[in-house]
Design an enzyme around this catalytic site. Structure first.
Site, PDB file in Angstrom:
ATOM      1  CG  HIS A   1       3.569  -5.708  -7.933  1.00 49.54           C
ATOM      2  ND1 HIS A   1       4.942  -5.879  -7.886  1.00 49.54           N
ATOM      3  CD2 HIS A   1       4.094  -5.487  -6.603  1.00 49.54           C
ATOM      4  CE1 HIS A   1       5.851  -5.356  -7.090  1.00 49.54           C
ATOM      5  NE2 HIS A   1       4.765  -5.492  -5.981  1.00 49.54           N
TER       6      HIS A   1
ATOM      7  NE  ARG B   1       4.309   4.912  -5.300  1.00 49.31           N
ATOM      8  CZ  ARG B   1       3.754   5.031  -3.301  1.00 49.31           C
ATOM      9  NH1 ARG B   1       3.895   6.395  -3.288  1.00 49.31           N
ATOM     10  NH2 ARG B   1       4.134   4.286  -2.478  1.00 49.31           N
TER      11      ARG B   1
ATOM     12  CE  LYS C   1       7.792   2.619  -2.992  1.00 43.36           C
ATOM     13  NZ  LYS C   1       7.204   1.815  -2.209  1.00 43.36           N
TER      14      LYS C   1
ATOM     15  CE  LYS D   1       1.142   2.956  -4.004  1.00 44.14           C
ATOM     16  NZ  LYS D   1       1.024   1.152  -5.656  1.00 44.14           N
TER      17      LYS D   1
ATOM     18  CD  GLU E   1       8.945  -5.452  -4.130  1.00 42.26           C
ATOM     19  OE1 GLU E   1       9.133  -5.515  -5.022  1.00 42.26           O
ATOM     20  OE2 GLU E   1       7.892  -6.265  -3.580  1.00 42.26           O
TER      21      GLU E   1
ATOM     22  NE  ARG F   1     -12.092  13.473  11.551  1.00 44.09           N
ATOM     23  CZ  ARG F   1     -12.429  14.213  12.865  1.00 44.09           C
ATOM     24  NH1 ARG F   1     -11.715  14.498  13.381  1.00 44.09           N
ATOM     25  NH2 ARG F   1     -14.054  13.940  12.610  1.00 44.09           N
TER      26      ARG F   1
ATOM     27  CG  ASN G   1       2.006  -1.167  -8.750  1.00 44.99           C
ATOM     28  OD1 ASN G   1       2.220  -1.162  -8.187  1.00 44.99           O
ATOM     29  ND2 ASN G   1       1.370  -0.440  -9.341  1.00 44.99           N
TER      30      ASN G   1
ATOM     31  CD  GLU H   1       0.353   2.586  -8.368  1.00 45.37           C
ATOM     32  OE1 GLU H   1       0.933   2.892  -7.342  1.00 45.37           O
ATOM     33  OE2 GLU H   1      -0.908   2.529  -8.531  1.00 45.37           O
TER      34      GLU H   1
ATOM     35  CG  HIS I   1       4.995  -9.007  -1.965  1.00 45.90           C
ATOM     36  ND1 HIS I   1       3.351  -8.756  -2.215  1.00 45.90           N
ATOM     37  CD2 HIS I   1       5.384  -8.222  -1.662  1.00 45.90           C
ATOM     38  CE1 HIS I   1       3.786  -7.754  -2.924  1.00 45.90           C
ATOM     39  NE2 HIS I   1       5.199  -7.725  -3.082  1.00 45.90           N
TER      40      HIS I   1
ATOM     41  CG  HIS J   1      -0.913  -8.308  -5.903  1.00 45.64           C
ATOM     42  ND1 HIS J   1      -1.401  -6.941  -5.976  1.00 45.64           N
ATOM     43  CD2 HIS J   1      -0.025  -8.442  -5.068  1.00 45.64           C
ATOM     44  CE1 HIS J   1      -0.191  -5.655  -5.050  1.00 45.64           C
ATOM     45  NE2 HIS J   1       0.512  -7.301  -4.855  1.00 45.64           N
TER      46      HIS J   1
HETATM   47  P1  NAD Z   1       6.343  -9.563   6.380  1.00 42.51           P
HETATM   48  O1  NAD Z   1       6.334  -7.906   7.506  1.00 42.51           O
HETATM   49  O2  NAD Z   1       5.280 -10.388   6.942  1.00 42.51           O
HETATM   50  O3  NAD Z   1       7.853 -10.249   6.957  1.00 42.51           O
HETATM   51  C1  NAD Z   1       8.171 -11.316   6.520  1.00 42.51           C
HETATM   52  C2  NAD Z   1       8.737 -12.363   8.399  1.00 42.51           C
HETATM   53  O4  NAD Z   1       9.994 -12.562   8.762  1.00 42.51           O
HETATM   54  C3  NAD Z   1       7.946 -12.063   8.954  1.00 42.51           C
HETATM   55  O5  NAD Z   1       6.987 -13.450   9.867  1.00 42.51           O
HETATM   56  C4  NAD Z   1       8.380 -11.529  10.053  1.00 42.51           C
HETATM   57  O6  NAD Z   1       8.328 -11.817  11.820  1.00 42.51           O
HETATM   58  C5  NAD Z   1      10.175 -11.915  10.345  1.00 42.51           C
HETATM   59  N1  NAD Z   1      10.324 -11.181  10.676  1.00 42.51           N
HETATM   60  C6  NAD Z   1      10.591  -9.686  10.493  1.00 42.51           C
HETATM   61  N2  NAD Z   1      11.645  -9.613  10.494  1.00 42.51           N
HETATM   62  C7  NAD Z   1      12.937 -10.148  11.086  1.00 42.51           C
HETATM   63  C8  NAD Z   1      14.175  -9.930  11.531  1.00 42.51           C
HETATM   64  N3  NAD Z   1      14.893  -9.081  11.461  1.00 42.51           N
HETATM   65  N4  NAD Z   1      14.765 -10.873  11.847  1.00 42.51           N
HETATM   66  C9  NAD Z   1      13.649 -12.072  11.396  1.00 42.51           C
HETATM   67  N5  NAD Z   1      12.617 -12.392  11.101  1.00 42.51           N
HETATM   68  C10 NAD Z   1      12.377 -10.848  11.203  1.00 42.51           C
HETATM   69  O7  NAD Z   1       6.389  -9.276   5.433  1.00 42.51           O
HETATM   70  P2  NAD Z   1       7.444  -9.102   4.364  1.00 42.51           P
HETATM   71  O8  NAD Z   1       7.845  -9.520   3.289  1.00 42.51           O
HETATM   72  O9  NAD Z   1       8.792  -7.449   5.281  1.00 42.51           O
HETATM   73  O10 NAD Z   1       6.530  -7.695   3.713  1.00 42.51           O
HETATM   74  C11 NAD Z   1       5.190  -8.231   2.955  1.00 42.51           C
HETATM   75  C12 NAD Z   1       4.264  -7.506   2.823  1.00 42.51           C
HETATM   76  O11 NAD Z   1       4.909  -5.565   2.500  1.00 42.51           O
HETATM   77  C13 NAD Z   1       2.798  -7.443   2.049  1.00 42.51           C
HETATM   78  O12 NAD Z   1       1.524  -7.821   3.102  1.00 42.51           O
HETATM   79  C14 NAD Z   1       3.078  -7.000   0.526  1.00 42.51           C
HETATM   80  O13 NAD Z   1       2.247  -6.205   0.905  1.00 42.51           O
HETATM   81  C15 NAD Z   1       3.518  -5.287   1.713  1.00 42.51           C
HETATM   82  N6  NAD Z   1       4.071  -4.570   0.858  1.00 42.51           N
HETATM   83  C16 NAD Z   1       4.031  -2.889   0.620  1.00 42.51           C
HETATM   84  C17 NAD Z   1       4.819  -1.729  -0.126  1.00 42.51           C
HETATM   85  C18 NAD Z   1       4.475  -1.187  -0.015  1.00 42.51           C
HETATM   86  O14 NAD Z   1       4.887  -0.026  -0.766  1.00 42.51           O
HETATM   87  N7  NAD Z   1       3.800  -0.433   1.211  1.00 42.51           N
HETATM   88  C19 NAD Z   1       5.664  -3.020  -0.916  1.00 42.51           C
HETATM   89  C20 NAD Z   1       5.558  -3.582  -1.012  1.00 42.51           C
HETATM   90  C21 NAD Z   1       5.308  -4.869   0.215  1.00 42.51           C
HETATM   91  N1  GLY Z   2       5.140  -0.279  -4.051  1.00 43.10           N
HETATM   92  C1  GLY Z   2       4.690  -0.186  -4.576  1.00 43.10           C
HETATM   93  C2  GLY Z   2       4.830   1.056  -4.495  1.00 43.10           C
HETATM   94  O1  GLY Z   2       4.877   2.066  -2.943  1.00 43.10           O
HETATM   95  O2  GLY Z   2       4.231   1.928  -5.249  1.00 43.10           O
END
Ligand code: NAD
Ligand code: GLY
Length: 384
Positions: free
Chosen positions: A264, A257, A243, A158, A200, A136, A261, A253, A282, A268
């Site tokens: 997005h 907030r 942020k 998130k 972003e 939990r 998006n 949100e 992404h 998406h």
């Molecule tokens: P990712 O986590 O897949 O990383 C991209 C690639 O880079 C991967 O292959 C990883 O292994 C590699 N990598 C990571 N760090 C590295 C480093 N320092 N050196 C070399 N390689 C490295 O992708 P991302 O773009 O970081 O994240 C995308 C995800 O984030 C999506 O799922 C998206 O939905 C999510 N997201 C979430 C939020 C939120 O608010 N929670 C906001 C934006 C995006």
């Molecule tokens: N990436 C959008 C949010 O965190 O609200």
């Protein structure tokens, strides 16, 4: 650039601190270069004698996680476990989530244990949801290793995994206890991932801060993509400030907030249509989505056509995709395909889809006031 909006402290080692003010759930984002000593100090002060569980992906594991675990063991954290999921979006799955829970349980994780999310947005979102739900809820910290994760996904709480029916459909709002954005690790990040994170960054300028956007336009965007350390620091700090300000006002949100998006809903949909595979990262989807949001804003008479052209030209100049034709091996789709995927987006509601639109460069708002024909026209022009 003069930043005054949020409380910032800089110490002599040039570490910036940005606070996310959420009463009992408040935390600090540390931004700097070579932050491992700060991470270790923090862990010693907050989690001495506790078990640590590093969750990472297989690429980041070899680059950083094995070394981090060795250092933590040297500093007295004898119970320090490591689990790596396969790199990539497919690890934000129910199966991967279940594996993480079993790994925690098999290694004796308790309520006072700490999860360390070391990786990009995939690891951060997955580890956050694991932390939110195991027993939990147990503590977790974010050590984001992609530019995208440092400026966006590691901050704000998130957390999510995907199911076959859609992206991020299962998750929780669950805040980390601290975030450590170490620019050193970005040096190993592939250029394509840097650019995806940059989308972003530009988003924050576009929706919130015209001055920041102008700074990025003025060569600092290109410089940070070339790893100018001052510009990386400045941009990560400014994005985290924005942020933090937005999340502190609207954690769940209900209002402002949603502006985060921007682009997005379009983005998406493109990710879904490209099956979340390597054709579209992404951040790239967000870049194209912002161009569509800008064109839609022009169509609604909110901004001038040259403003939308400016956004497209800038994103193109740093090597980001801005049009459907820029997606290699893009699937053959039509407007109805886009509309039907967008209608399933979790931001859609009974009366339709709200869109984030621009009323100027640096100012966005949410609207439901549009004619479907205008939306269709913009999508038709985009798909070609
Ligand atoms: P990712 O986590 O897949 O990383 C991209 C690639 O880079 C991967 O292959 C990883 O292994 C590699 N990598 C990571 N760090 C590295 C480093 N320092 N050196 C070399 N390689 C490295 O992708 P991302 O773009 O970081 O994240 C995308 C995800 O984030 C999506 O799922 C998206 O939905 C999510 N997201 C979430 C939020 C939120 O608010 N929670 C906001 C934006 C995006
Ligand atoms: N990436 C959008 C949010 O965190 O609200």
């Amino acid at each position: 650039m003069n930043i005054t909006k949020n409380a910032i402290m800089e110490d002599q080692s040039n570490i910036s601190e940005v606070s996310v003010a959420l009463a009992a759930r408040s935390y600090t984002i540390y931004i700097g270069e070579h932050l491992t000593p700060q991470v270790i100090d923090y862990l010693k002060s907050q989690y001495a004698g506790k078990s640590l569980y590093i969750l990472t992906d297989d690429i980041v594991c070899d680059l950083y996680a094995v070394a981090l675990r060795a250092q933590l063991k040297q500093h007295g954290f004898e119970k320090c476990y490591l689990h790596a999921v396969p790199a990539g979006e497919k690890s934000k799955s129910v199966e991967s989530y279940a594996t993480c829970l079993s790994w925690l349980a098999a290694n004796g994780a308790r309520r006072d244990s700490l999860i360390i999310a070391l990786g990009g947005g995939v690891v951060g979102d997955l580890a956050g949801f694991v932390a939110a739900s195991y027993m939990r809820g147990i503590d977790f910290i974010q050590m984001p290793t992609t530019l995208l994760a440092q400026v966006d996904s590691s901050v704000g709480g998130k957390t999510a995994i995907n199911i076959a029916e859609g992206k991020n459909l299962v998750g929780a709002f669950y805040q980390p206890k601290a975030v450590f954005c170490d620019s050193e690790v970005l040096k190993t990040l592939p250029e394509r991932e840097m650019r995806a994170g940059y989308a972003e960054i530009y988003k924050y300028g576009l929706l919130w801060d015209a001055q920041f956007m102008a700074w990025l336009d003025d060569g600092h965007g290109a410089a940070l993509l070339a790893h100018d350390q001052n510009d990386v620091h400045e941009a990560v700090k400014r994005c985290c400030e924005i942020k933090a300000e937005i999340v502190s006002e609207d954690e769940h949100e209900g209002g402002v907030r949603a502006l985060l998006n921007l682009g997005h809903t379009f983005g998406h949909a493109l990710e879904v249509l490209c099956a979340y595979d390597d054709r579209l990262r992404h951040g790239e989807a967000v870049a194209i989505g912002m161009c569509l949001a800008a064109r839609f804003s022009v169509r609604l008479g909110l901004i001038a056509a040259y403003d939308a052209a400016h956004i497209e030209a800038h994103l193109k100049s740093v090597g980001l995709p801005t049009a459907y034709a820029d997606i290699t091996d893009a699937p053959a789709i039509n407007v109805d395909d886009m509309l039907s995927v967008m209608a399933k987006d979790k931001k859609a509601h009974a009366k339709g889809i709200n869109f984030i639109v621009l009323k100027a460069l640096g100012t966005a708002f949410i609207t439901a006031k549009y004619q479907e024909d205008d939306l269709k026209a913009v999508l038709q022009e985009f798909i070609g």
